[in-house]
Design a protein around this motif. Structure first.
Motif, short mmCIF file in Angstrom:
data_model
loop_
_atom_site.label_atom_id
_atom_site.label_comp_id
_atom_site.label_asym_id
_atom_site.label_seq_id
_atom_site.Cartn_x
_atom_site.Cartn_y
_atom_site.Cartn_z
N HIS A 170 48.19 -3.22 -38.89
CA HIS A 170 48.44 -4.02 -40.07
C HIS A 170 47.12 -5.26 -39.03
O HIS A 170 47.07 -5.58 -37.95
N THR A 220 52.76 -0.92 -34.90
CA THR A 220 53.30 -0.45 -35.36
C THR A 220 53.86 0.74 -35.59
O THR A 220 53.04 1.59 -35.76
N GLU A 269 53.28 -1.12 -45.26
CA GLU A 269 52.25 -2.15 -45.06
C GLU A 269 53.48 -3.38 -45.73
O GLU A 269 53.62 -3.36 -46.55
N CYS A 298 54.46 -10.01 -43.76
CA CYS A 298 55.06 -10.43 -42.68
C CYS A 298 54.45 -9.79 -40.92
O CYS A 298 55.41 -9.74 -40.19
N CYS A 299 53.70 -9.04 -41.39
CA CYS A 299 53.33 -8.48 -40.01
C CYS A 299 51.74 -9.06 -39.26
O CYS A 299 51.65 -8.40 -37.88
N GLY A 349 45.80 -2.92 -44.06
CA GLY A 349 47.14 -1.77 -43.16
C GLY A 349 45.44 0.07 -41.95
O GLY A 349 44.91 -0.06 -43.94
N ALA A 374 48.15 -6.16 -35.25
CA ALA A 374 49.05 -5.64 -34.85
C ALA A 374 49.75 -4.18 -35.50
O ALA A 374 49.48 -3.30 -35.69
N THR A 405 57.11 2.34 -40.78
CA THR A 405 56.53 0.39 -40.87
C THR A 405 55.85 0.26 -42.01
O THR A 405 54.40 0.30 -41.99
#
Length: 357
Positions: A135, A151, A157, A160-161, A119, A149, A155
């Motif tokens: 991410h 965010t 690291e 699930c990202c 990240g 992605a 949020t």
């Protein structure tokens, strides 16, 4: 990665290429980014405007003026602001679909499919901290990002990202040393190689007793050792290998000096245990010893320099770090437009070159 910004005349061909891969009108209507065609006639035109504002390097007023003269859209800068603020989900969908096409199939049986997960953060103008988190998943075999992605920076690291597929071998830094991330990889049939600190994860030995990581740090002997451990307790505990590699003396000294400087700035003393573990690289992996030796685990982890270099290209050459928008929704569209341009550039380079860069 070449800078995407100066040549505004190139964006029509880029939009045409994306339109051949993704139905932009359908995606724009699905995400309510094109409810009315007043001023902006199509999803392709909306993407064009986002690219002019993001990687194109124009201001809102500059985009509105250029778009009117070029016949792309007829709207003022205030209307453009409203359009781009509502385009975030549409651009995220376009980005996800472009990445999915470049990701390819899951790994074949018996073949390692290495993915570097990491990240990075971006700050808005005038900010004292981080405001957005990127991410990323980078595949060395393809020489490109295969998942991205955006965010808010709050949020953390997390696996699930990003996309995780059966057969993946996910290489991660200490920020991902969390039980939930190990469980996420295991549930999706993936393996992991994750760096840990001496107090990152509570480990147990095969008999169920607490595992004392500090007690097994080698004083001398082989440069790489390993131990069988379990992450968690009970039926949900995950078996893993703890691989410990001794760092060269000069690397140990540099890390210890950094720890002393950090503690000094905070007016604290450096924990002796932290200083001791600074001389070792400690990795947790779910890969079996029959599949990968301890020395190979260390070698695979050290390939992380590739994703760090990819971040540097994205930020310094691609302009991703030079966020110009303060409004959160507008900033998200600006960042996503840059990522779309970066993915397209990486894909075109991969097609031209005989091997990944």
């Amino acid at each position: 990665m070449p800078n995407a910004s100066p040549r505004l005349d190139r964006w029509p061909s880029v939009v045409k290429h994306v339109s051949s891969l993704v139905d932009l009108d359908v995606r724009a209507r699905t995400h309510r980014a094109l409810l009315r065609r007043r001023g902006v006639r199509s999803g392709g035109d909306l993407l064009h405007l986002a690219l002019l504002y993001g990687p194109g390097g124009l201001s809102l007023r500059g985009v509105a003026s250029f778009a009117t003269e070029a016949g792309i859209a007829d709207l003022c800068d205030v209307s453009l602001l409203d359009r781009l603020r509502n385009a975030g989900d549409f651009l995220a969908d376009v980005l996800a679909r472009l990445l999915a096409q470049g990701r390819g199939e899951a790994a074949l049986a018996g073949r390692l499919q290495l993915s570097l997960v990491d990240g990075s953060t971006v700050s808005r103008p005038g900010s004292d901290g981080s405001d957005w988190r990127l991410h990323a998943r980078y595949e060395p075999a393809r020489g490109r990002f295969t998942d991205l992605a955006i965010t808010e920076a709050s949020t953390a690291e997390a696996l699930c990202c990003v996309a995780v597929r059966p057969g993946d071998v996910l290489v991660q830094d200490r920020g991902y040393a969390r039980v939930r991330n190990f469980a996420h990889a295991h549930a999706r049939g993936a393996d992991f190689i994750t760096r840990i600190g001496w107090r990152s994860v509570n480990l147990v030995d095969p008999s169920g007793e607490n595992f004392d990581l500090l007690a097994v740090l080698p004083e001398s002997g082989a440069p790489v050792v390993e131990h069988q451990v379990r992450i968690g307790r009970g039926p949900t505990a995950l078996p893993a290998r703890l691989v410990i590699a001794r760092k060269p003396p000069e690397a140990t000294q540099r890390q210890q000096a950094r720890l002393h400087r950090k503690a000094s700035r905070k007016g604290e003393k450096t924990d002796p245990r932290t200083l001791r573990t600074a001389g070792f690289m400690m990795l947790l992996t779910s890969l079996s010893a029959e599949c990968v030796t301890a020395a190979e685990v260390v070698r695979l982890y050290r390939m992380r320099w590739q994703v760090e270099l990819a971040f540097k290209r994205l930020k310094s050459l691609g302009g991703f770090a030079d966020l110009q928008a303060s409004d959160p929704r507008l900033a998200r569209s600006w960042l996503l437009a840059h990522l779309i341009a970066a993915v397209l550039i990486e894909a075109s380079l991969g097609e031209v070159l005989d091997s990944p860069p």
